[in-house]
Each structure stands twice: as C-alpha cells, then as structure tokens.
Design a protein around this motif. Structure first.
Motif, PDB file in Angstrom:
ATOM      1  N   GLU A  98      -1.438 -16.640 -40.666  1.00 56.52           N
ATOM      2  CA  GLU A  98      -2.379 -17.334 -41.535  1.00 56.52           C
ATOM      3  C   GLU A  98      -2.958 -18.538 -40.799  1.00 56.52           C
ATOM      4  O   GLU A  98      -2.305 -19.133 -39.954  1.00 56.52           O
ATOM      5  CB  GLU A  98      -1.681 -17.804 -42.811  1.00 56.52           C
ATOM      6  CG  GLU A  98      -1.107 -16.667 -43.650  1.00 56.52           C
ATOM      7  CD  GLU A  98      -0.130 -17.160 -44.688  1.00 56.52           C
ATOM      8  OE1 GLU A  98      -0.592 -17.535 -45.783  1.00 56.52           O
ATOM      9  OE2 GLU A  98       1.086 -17.178 -44.400  1.00 56.52           O
ATOM     10  N   ARG A  99      -4.187 -18.876 -41.141  1.00 54.98           N
ATOM     11  CA  ARG A  99      -4.830 -20.042 -40.557  1.00 54.98           C
ATOM     12  C   ARG A  99      -4.423 -21.302 -41.311  1.00 54.98           C
ATOM     13  O   ARG A  99      -4.273 -21.289 -42.532  1.00 54.98           O
ATOM     14  CB  ARG A  99      -6.351 -19.875 -40.586  1.00 54.98           C
ATOM     15  CG  ARG A  99      -6.862 -18.705 -39.741  1.00 54.98           C
ATOM     16  CD  ARG A  99      -8.379 -18.592 -39.825  1.00 54.98           C
ATOM     17  NE  ARG A  99      -8.878 -17.530 -38.949  1.00 54.98           N
ATOM     18  CZ  ARG A  99      -9.089 -16.280 -39.338  1.00 54.98           C
ATOM     19  NH1 ARG A  99      -8.838 -15.936 -40.591  1.00 54.98           N
ATOM     20  NH2 ARG A  99      -9.546 -15.380 -38.491  1.00 54.98           N
ATOM     21  N   ALA A 100      -4.254 -22.396 -40.568  1.00 48.94           N
ATOM     22  CA  ALA A 100      -3.876 -23.679 -41.176  1.00 48.94           C
ATOM     23  C   ALA A 100      -4.388 -24.807 -40.305  1.00 48.94           C
ATOM     24  O   ALA A 100      -4.648 -24.620 -39.107  1.00 48.94           O
ATOM     25  CB  ALA A 100      -2.359 -23.772 -41.330  1.00 48.94           C
ATOM     26  N   THR A 209       0.705 -29.602 -42.550  1.00 48.42           N
ATOM     27  CA  THR A 209      -0.332 -28.572 -42.499  1.00 48.42           C
ATOM     28  C   THR A 209      -1.094 -28.548 -43.819  1.00 48.42           C
ATOM     29  O   THR A 209      -0.561 -28.893 -44.875  1.00 48.42           O
ATOM     30  CB  THR A 209       0.228 -27.166 -42.221  1.00 48.42           C
ATOM     31  OG1 THR A 209       1.109 -26.775 -43.283  1.00 48.42           O
ATOM     32  CG2 THR A 209       0.964 -27.115 -40.896  1.00 48.42           C
ATOM     33  N   GLU A 211      -3.778 -25.960 -46.129  1.00 43.43           N
ATOM     34  CA  GLU A 211      -4.314 -24.618 -46.304  1.00 43.43           C
ATOM     35  C   GLU A 211      -5.080 -24.545 -47.623  1.00 43.43           C
ATOM     36  O   GLU A 211      -4.695 -25.189 -48.598  1.00 43.43           O
ATOM     37  CB  GLU A 211      -3.192 -23.572 -46.309  1.00 43.43           C
ATOM     38  CG  GLU A 211      -2.395 -23.513 -45.015  1.00 43.43           C
ATOM     39  CD  GLU A 211      -1.097 -22.757 -45.174  1.00 43.43           C
ATOM     40  OE1 GLU A 211      -1.114 -21.518 -45.078  1.00 43.43           O
ATOM     41  OE2 GLU A 211      -0.071 -23.422 -45.439  1.00 43.43           O
ATOM     42  N   GLU A 334      -3.606 -16.730 -52.148  1.00 46.80           N
ATOM     43  CA  GLU A 334      -4.174 -17.047 -50.839  1.00 46.80           C
ATOM     44  C   GLU A 334      -4.600 -15.772 -50.131  1.00 46.80           C
ATOM     45  O   GLU A 334      -4.019 -14.702 -50.337  1.00 46.80           O
ATOM     46  CB  GLU A 334      -3.136 -17.750 -49.954  1.00 46.80           C
ATOM     47  CG  GLU A 334      -2.601 -19.048 -50.516  1.00 46.80           C
ATOM     48  CD  GLU A 334      -1.392 -19.546 -49.746  1.00 46.80           C
ATOM     49  OE1 GLU A 334      -1.568 -20.015 -48.601  1.00 46.80           O
ATOM     50  OE2 GLU A 334      -0.277 -19.462 -50.288  1.00 46.80           O
TER      51      GLU A 334
END
Length: 358
Positions: A98-100, A209, A211, A334
């Motif tokens: 996953e992008r963060a 982080t 998200e 998500e």
C-alpha cells in the motif's frame, strides 16, 4: 522528512516455519538486514485465511497457531528490495503493498485534502517504555489526539520490529524499552494535519505514516458505503479493498464480542479471510482513552479486525459488517493496490502496484 513510501504487510500463522526458522523471525531478520525504517510484528487473537481454517485464542485447540501480522514501512527502493524475498516465502498466506506518506524527524504542518466522507489514517510508532512528561508515550499520544477531536485511536502492542533499521525484539526478561508499539488513528484530514506538529514535538524521533481512507461507519451510524472500485486498473492490474473494523472486547452482539461474531459470520459468508488483533489502549468518539486496569471486571480493550478481498466480495460482505456494528464501532475502507494471496499451490493476485484514483 515527508516522502511517498510503501507499506508491506504480511499475514500468516504464528507457528509457520521456513527451512531455517519461524516465518516471523525470518521476516524481521530480513527487515533488519535491509535497515527498514519501521516494522512491527503483531500477534492476532482470531482469524482465518483462504483455507478457511479458524485460528482463535478462544479455544485451547485453536490457539496453537494464532494469526500473526507484520507491517514494514519505508521508501519505495527499500521496500522493493525485500518484496521478492517476502513473496517467495510459501508459508506467508497474504502479502499486501500500500502507498503511504512517511514522516520522520522534523514534521511541520501538513495540508491534507479529501472529499466528503473521506478521512486520513494516521499511524504512529513508539517504544513500549517510552515516556512523555512522565506518562507512557502511547497514553500521551492518545490524550493529544482525543483532545484535538480525532475520531478514534487504537494502540497495538508489538513483540518484534525494527526502529530506524535496528531490530528490537521483546524478551521475557528485560525492559523491552524500544520494542515498537503501533498507534492507529482515524480523523478528518484537517484535524490530523493540524495535530501533526504538536504530535512530532511530543515524541523523540517520530515515525509517522499518513494514508487516505473512507469513513464508512462511526458509533453505529452509516456514513458512506465502501467506495465502488473496478476489478482492475487501466493496465489490467487487480484492485483490492480493505475493511478495518475498530470495536472493543466489551462491545457485544448476541452475547459475544463483536469481533468474534464478525470473524465467524464472515467465514460463513464466503470472505477470503479476516484477522483480529487486540489492542491495549485507545478511544473512539467522545469516550475517554482507556484500556485494561487492575481488578477490572471485564476487558475494555480495543479490537481491530481487518478484511482484505476483491471489491465485489467486499460489497457482498459489507451488510454483515453493517449489521454487527449497528450500535457501535468505527469502520473504514481503503484501496489496496497490490495483493498476493497463497494457499498451498493456489495463488491470487500479484505485487505490481495498480493505479486508480478514487
């Protein structure tokens, strides 16, 4: 530092082994060799995977191989360096990318924009014995987030991990000062962005982080259903979806904790898998931060259940989640751009990152 990063998460059985040792130990050793900025291992209390084999601490016969989760966060080059080796471990049932946004060191104000019904997930990593102004760091962080009106936060206790590339493993005898804990909070982008400088000033060497998520339910009220996603992106890469359900050991459905009822209903309803981790401290809504206390009758600690599946299956099982959280609980959804699932010789998905705007 404020950089686009990747979060690598693995789901497996705690007793699963490779040829050279336990999977959990192999993963954390790998992250330490590559000096991953932040990683943590969490022990689950309930769950099942593609084979639908239930693992639970509720029964002596089912508690011999409880679910386990590892999370690793760093810049894309560092995560890319370990992905192939992680995906090559046949004992790991599910791997996600996953992008963060990773924030470390000096953290200034961050402007976070979002559409209606969407929110920001904030994850903060602290040490078990770290203290702030005389109180445990995780307690101080929760108090700050609660005071600033963030929707909720849950503290998860790690048993192993890396801190700025250095491995910190919990030991039976020892202070375990730097063994990581994970604080997951959900709130509006405006509130999260406003609290970041104060949060960073509160902590020594903060690792944070951010998200983007969708807020689906809060305190039993349906805010918005999970976002509608296509099966693939424009390049044909699979798109997946994650539901995270924040409840409490004290929250009941038909006489049993919501999280236990949820796992069993999802298993019967055809979900590909679910994992529950017990927290030690936290809050939701207007309730004060709280956790276990000595001589307390009944546990009031948080519980976090994660479900990852294709968007069409998430759409089919969401009514189960909606029903069981009719009176309380926080639910977010998500986009997961890469998933590799394995059950014996069966494989699903892959770890090339899909692209999709929602």
């Amino acid at each position: 530092m404020n950089v686009e990063s990747l979060k690598l998460t693995c789901y497996f059985g705690e007793r699963h082994r490779t040829d050279t040792g336990f999977v959990a130990d192999e993963l954390l050793a790998l992250y330490a060799r590559h000096r991953i900025a932040a990683s943590i291992m969490l022990r689950g209390i309930d769950g099942f995977g593609l084979k639908h084999h239930l693992r639970s601490d509720h029964s002596l016969t089912l508690s011999e191989d409880l679910p386990a989760v590892t999370v690793a966060v760093d810049t894309r080059p560092r995560i890319d360096a370990v992905v192939d080796e992680v995906a090559g471990m046949p004992q790991v049932g599910l791997v996600t990318l996953e992008r963060a946004r990773l924030l470390q060191g000096d953290v200034g104000p961050v402007r976070l924009t979002e559409a209606p019904h969407e929110a920001t997930k904030l994850t903060v990593y602290v040490g078990r014995q770290h203290r702030v102004r005389g109180v445990p760091a995780h307690v101080a962080v929760c108090e700050l987030l609660h005071r600033q009106g963030v929707a909720g936060a849950t503290v998860l206790l790690g048993v192993d991990g890396t801190v700025s590339g250095r491995r910190e493993r919990a030991r039976f005898i020892g202070r375990n000062s730097d063994v990581p804990m994970m604080i997951i909070a959900v709130g509006s982008g405006e509130r999260i962005g406003r609290v970041l400088p104060e949060l960073a000033a509160l902590l020594d060497r903060p690792r944070i982080t951010l998200e983007r998520v969708r807020l689906c339910k809060r305190d039993g009220r349906l805010v918005e259903e999970p976002q509608a996603l296509p099966a693939t992106d424009a390049r044909g890469l699979g798109l997946w979806q994650k539901l995270t359900i924040f409840t409490s050991e004290a929250a009941r459905h038909d006489g049993q904790p919501i999280h236990r009822a949820l796992v069993r209903r999802l298993r019967a309803g055809g979900s590909s898998g679910a994992t529950t981790v017990r927290g030690i401290w936290g809050f939701h809504g207007d309730h004060r931060p709280h956790g276990d206390r000595l001589f307390q009758l009944g546990r009031r600690v948080p519980a976090v259940t994660v479900v990852i599946d294709t968007a069409d299956r998430i759409n089919r099982i969401f009514p189960i989640v909606d029903e069981l959280t009719a009176e309380q609980g926080l639910v977010i959804s998500e986009l997961v751009p890469a998933v590799h699932a394995r059950a014996g010789d069966r494989h699903r998905g892959g770890l090339r990152l899909a692209d999709h705007r929602w």
